[in-house]
Design an enzyme around this catalytic site. Sequence first.
Site, PDB file in Angstrom:
ATOM      1  N   TYR A  27     -39.521   3.375 -39.403  1.00  0.00           N
ATOM      2  CA  TYR A  27     -39.793   2.825 -40.727  1.00  0.00           C
ATOM      3  C   TYR A  27     -41.276   2.601 -41.005  1.00  0.00           C
ATOM      4  O   TYR A  27     -41.634   2.012 -42.027  1.00  0.00           O
ATOM      5  CB  TYR A  27     -39.035   1.513 -40.923  1.00  0.00           C
ATOM      6  N   CYS A  28     -42.173   3.023 -40.115  1.00  0.00           N
ATOM      7  CA  CYS A  28     -43.594   2.682 -40.266  1.00  0.00           C
ATOM      8  C   CYS A  28     -44.184   3.296 -41.525  1.00  0.00           C
ATOM      9  O   CYS A  28     -44.048   4.493 -41.781  1.00  0.00           O
ATOM     10  CB  CYS A  28     -44.387   3.147 -39.045  1.00  0.00           C
ATOM     11  N   GLY A  72     -52.124   1.272 -37.146  1.00  0.00           N
ATOM     12  CA  GLY A  72     -52.007   1.802 -35.809  1.00  0.00           C
ATOM     13  C   GLY A  72     -51.813   0.773 -34.701  1.00  0.00           C
ATOM     14  O   GLY A  72     -51.323  -0.304 -34.915  1.00  0.00           O
ATOM     15  N   ASP A 280     -53.452  -3.666 -47.579  1.00  0.00           N
ATOM     16  CA  ASP A 280     -52.859  -2.869 -46.508  1.00  0.00           C
ATOM     17  C   ASP A 280     -51.738  -1.975 -47.021  1.00  0.00           C
ATOM     18  O   ASP A 280     -51.470  -0.923 -46.446  1.00  0.00           O
ATOM     19  CB  ASP A 280     -52.326  -3.814 -45.426  1.00  0.00           C
TER      20      ASP A 280
END
Length: 425
Positions: A27-28, A72, A280
């Site tokens: 799901y990133c 990351g 973000d």
Amino acid sequence: MTVETAKRGFQVMAKPVGAVCNLDCGYCYYLEKKELYPKQSHRMADDLLQSYIAQHIEASPDETIFFSWHGGEPTLLGIDYFRRILEIQQRHCPEGREIRNGIQTNGTLIDEAWCRFLAAERFYVGLSIDGPPHLHDHYRVTKKAKATHRQVLQAFRLFKQHRIHCDLLCVVNDRNARQPAAVYRFFKEIGAEFLQFLPLVIRDGENGVRGESVPAKLYGEFLSAVFDEWVRNDVGRITIHNFEEALRPYIGLDHSLCVLRETCGDVVVVEHTGEFYSCDHFVEPDHMLGNILETPLVDLINGKAQAKFGSDKKDSLPRYCRDCEVLKSCNGGCPKDRFIQTPDGEDGLNYLCAGYKHFALHARPYLRRLSGLRKARLPASKIMDVLRGAEKKPAKQVGRNDPCPCGSGRKYKKCCLGNVGLPAG
């Protein structure tokens, strides 16, 4: 010469390794950001690192200057890279100021050496873990689709052993949202002290979401189920950021979490290239406002474009939200999730609205009690005794016109009657 600082407190999610990660979480949302920099090294160069740290320190208006290292997976850079960060910080730190650091990690590379370093330098750590193995390992896997739960749990145990402040971040998705008791029981069993539940919303087209996303109302039901267990048994023992935030409007405080604030724009991103983004969740060309090698960080934070990004959150609220009885609990939520229509057809409603509202209404009587205890200068943990006692009391022991047992100072009928199981006369 007076150095210009930011007009308000801010947080930079610094990405010294960009979107590079050793995992391939299903799901990133950030892995795809590597495509923005296809021909560049995904490692913040030393000259840029020095410039960023110096600019961040100069821009900070607060006595304590906080750095947040994200990715990351930032631990891919190695401990020596972070020792270099500390050297630069110490060289630029003004006398009388304090610098603190936080790092967000998936935990799979954490070992004794990392823990000795993080403990010695008093890092705050955020560790991602989605509950027990059968739930965590469904999405949080390596590039070779191998499970990671065992490694992450070992990292958490090492953090506890080294007395490192560790916040556990649990992404609430389509699977673990259906098992709130199992998820919360797991966190209690491993000795979690600080928890946050982050709802997963991945868009699919204009108004849809991908299957991994948490169903909107289910998110509210998940929080409510966890809250019911926490408020009766774990207040004062486990800090759950979602519930701390829910309480803030009741005790006269603004939200500290950007997604719940009336306006946003105070949590920005500096990528490994020096490029500055508004948020973000908006690391995309339209929200890239400049590069700190060309425009000072403080000017980007104080700039009109970033101010507009922040104020648009409030200004774009649909009337359905403005008229909501629990608006202050979420203020419309994160703009990234405002892509559905209100019941009367107006654009801009948050996908999670049903969940936010369900939890806000469910928790409201308890939050009133907690705020009453705060006003009475009593420990929040006393609510557990109040609730247990109330649920054992025979009927009519608390009259409608009696002072509410929550300590709010209001009559019982005007406060918690009918909401938390207290018998009434």
